[in-house]
Scaffold this active site. Sequence first.
Site, short mmCIF file in Angstrom:
data_model
loop_
_atom_site.label_atom_id
_atom_site.label_comp_id
_atom_site.label_asym_id
_atom_site.label_seq_id
_atom_site.Cartn_x
_atom_site.Cartn_y
_atom_site.Cartn_z
N TYR A 110 -17.88 55.80 20.58
CA TYR A 110 -16.97 56.80 20.46
C TYR A 110 -17.80 58.12 20.74
O TYR A 110 -18.89 58.10 21.12
CB TYR A 110 -15.82 57.03 19.47
CG TYR A 110 -14.83 57.78 19.61
CD1 TYR A 110 -13.78 57.74 20.56
CD2 TYR A 110 -14.36 58.81 18.77
CE1 TYR A 110 -12.78 58.37 20.91
CE2 TYR A 110 -13.38 59.54 19.06
CZ TYR A 110 -12.58 59.59 20.12
OH TYR A 110 -11.70 60.28 20.39
N LYS A 165 3.56 35.87 28.78
CA LYS A 165 3.04 35.93 29.91
C LYS A 165 1.32 36.14 29.70
O LYS A 165 0.55 35.67 30.39
CB LYS A 165 3.59 36.51 30.97
CG LYS A 165 3.45 36.31 32.41
CD LYS A 165 4.19 35.49 32.95
CE LYS A 165 4.13 35.19 34.44
NZ LYS A 165 5.06 34.31 35.18
#
Length: 497
Positions: A110, A165
């Site tokens: 970060y 899925k």
Amino acid sequence: PPRPPLRDPRPPVPPPRPCGLPVAAMGQKCCAESAKHEEQVIAAATSDGQVLAHAPSAPALPTLFAAGPPDAGKAAATPALAYHEGPTPGKFDIVATKAMNTQQDLSLAYSPGVAEPCLAIQASPEDAYRYTNKGNMVACISNGTAVLGLGDIGALASKPVMEGKSVLFKKFAGVNCVDLCVDCPDKEEFVRTVKHLAPSFGGINLEDIKGPDCFFVEEQLKAIMPIPVFHDDQHGTAIVCLAGLINAIEISGKAIGDIKIVCNGAGAAGIACMKLIQGFGARPEKCVVCDTNGVIYRGRKKGMNAFKESLATASVRKDTTLEEACVGADVLIGVSKAGAFTEGCMRALAKNPVIFAMANPEPEIRPELAKKIRPDCIIATGRSDYPNQINNVMCFPFLFRAALDCRASQINEDMKMAAAKALADLSRRPVPDAVRRAMPGRDFAFGRDYVIPTPFDPRLIEVLPAAVARAAAESGVAQRPIQDYEGYAKACARLVA
């Protein structure tokens, strides 16, 4: 004194393999595959608790489904609810691929270090594939308007399906996928929402959107978005259906250009199936599509739309029932509802008919009944407890694997056709012992009860992506064509080993 860094209770992320996918994709030689790769794939699939096609103790639907969710604080009422509830709600988690144990790690992950890849991508957008997970990330997106056989249950209620899925993408092809359930039943607003998501993803898988909205949504997004957009309910079903049909009509001693084909169901799957089958060589004048109002023919007024018009037959000029349409048909395809194929339909079919009854969870006719009426038939269903299962999972993970790896701008007809042909060809090859061990009692010799591979065939990840990537390159949509297809196939296999 400074505290020692907290230990992550999760298993460590394995280091990258020395010959991972990007290396093979660039054409360099990769190291030898593990001799036990196939056994590892099967073992992993079975240990994850996936339902095997032969499992005699699989609970029936009335046992799996309850009247509603369990009360708070009480045990889940069914095995399916218990599976989704614990030990952690849902079906997947997000795991970091970089170390984050020290101040230095955090300063790279970060601020301030993260600014450097940001500026690099701003200067060269292609670098997003170099510095982020975009190149292996798909979004599975639905508005919940046509979920399985449940209908319009809404975006929130569709989330378990979309999570499922997503994990199939990862399980079978190593593709990262997140589910996005968009509370937006209006098709135009849905398009306006999804079109802005391209920066985060390498591809879009549309799912469970009602017809005919699904056709509009896919067409619009394909025209707008710079990444592949694929509606699996349409094209995944069509690809696997065609693969099985290629083999079934050969076994029945017939030719694609000579046969009469009847399809019952004119929704997303039915229309896509017939278009792909015609693309393979079926003659339009010998193809008949039916909906709840009977045969779709030119000039019919009731229940028509532009998508049905595209497949309207000129060989029928009046209202005609499904049973009447079946007279002399060589192939009967069902993407409709349970029980739609009557005894009259069965008896009307030509000699050695091919029947694909793909309604789920209950097919248009059960195989045992179809064979009792027509002992000469070849039959496939969408169920795992019968031979010849037409299952989309043999298609969509591998199609996206190839599209992402060759940086395809779209998934075109050539790529779909290549997937169908590769899947059909795989059925003709000797089946690995690992599949036989996982599914004992099944006959895996190419023939009437084996016209399509099983989802547990470890060769799918090796065969399909390479075939699809080659088709993408030859049709001009691969922005980064694979240079070494043999090495690429081996690298794909290691992704799920």
